[in-house]
Design an enzyme around this catalytic site. Sequence first.
Site, PDB file in Angstrom:
ATOM      1  N   ASN A  21       1.088  -1.166  -0.008  1.00  6.22           N
ATOM      2  CA  ASN A  21      -0.125   0.017  -0.077  1.00  6.22           C
ATOM      3  C   ASN A  21       0.775   1.298  -0.059  1.00  6.22           C
ATOM      4  OD1 ASN A  21      -3.052  -0.421   0.151  1.00  6.22           O
ATOM      5  ND2 ASN A  21      -2.258  -1.829   1.728  1.00  6.22           N
ATOM      6  N   ASN A 114      -6.441   5.257   7.799  1.00  2.00           N
ATOM      7  CA  ASN A 114      -6.194   3.924   7.988  1.00  2.00           C
ATOM      8  C   ASN A 114      -6.889   2.828   6.668  1.00  2.00           C
ATOM      9  OD1 ASN A 114      -5.037   1.471   9.039  1.00  2.00           O
ATOM     10  ND2 ASN A 114      -6.986   0.956   9.890  1.00  2.00           N
ATOM     11  N   HIS A 116      -8.101  -0.978   5.772  1.00  2.00           N
ATOM     12  CA  HIS A 116      -8.329  -2.300   6.284  1.00  2.00           C
ATOM     13  C   HIS A 116      -8.873  -2.900   5.328  1.00  2.00           C
ATOM     14  CE1 HIS A 116      -9.088  -4.879   9.748  1.00  2.00           C
ATOM     15  NE2 HIS A 116     -10.545  -5.116   9.325  1.00  2.00           N
TER      16      HIS A 116
END
Length: 206
Positions: A21, A114, A116
């Site tokens: 990422n 974030n 996930h």
Amino acid sequence: MTVGSSTGPRLAVLVSGRGRNLQALLEAVADGRIPARAAVVISDRPGVEALERAGRMGVPTEVVEPQPQQTRREYDAMLTSRLTEHGVDLVALAGFMRILSPSFVRRYRGRLLNIHPSLLPAHRGLHAQRQALEAGDRESGCTVHFVDEAVDNGGIIVQRRVPVLPGDTEESLSRRILEQEHLAFPEAVRLVLSGRVRVDATEVKR
Ligand code: GRF
């Protein structure tokens, strides 16, 4: 060398491992899809692949390792001081395997993102892809969200969906989701930097 705009907002990426990422984010900064400068990549573990990826792309890296007997708050204070030193405006957690203290989260509220590998609020925590398979889900995906005081919680910025296919293993599903993560994270960072999405009280405003 500067990766990204030399005058734009300054992005930090926090990592602990592989850094796929991270790579997607840095490529988006380098080609202008994310109008920011890659200020620093910080890892809590030395020697991880993510640091090599950042180094190869010419982005400054730092290792901020937890010390024995150190509290979470003390560790996060070290992190804050490094981020402040680099004049960071926005922080992306890209596989950063530490829970951040409430005071850190409050300080970076609306500027801390974030990713996930599930369609939150489903399957928070570790092994989200395995959780999706065990639950018999027909669909999975990834979520980029603002970080708040709870784990894998906070206002959702972008979600991308994938099917769960018959015969899927944790690995095959993870790979399919990861392809979408690489699109979702740059898209979310771009949206936040554009001011079109922001966190306000407990809600995300668009
Ligand atoms: C990704 O699946 C991400 O969703 C999760 O941790 C993994 C990190 O992978 N938070 P990488 O380090 O980006 O390759």
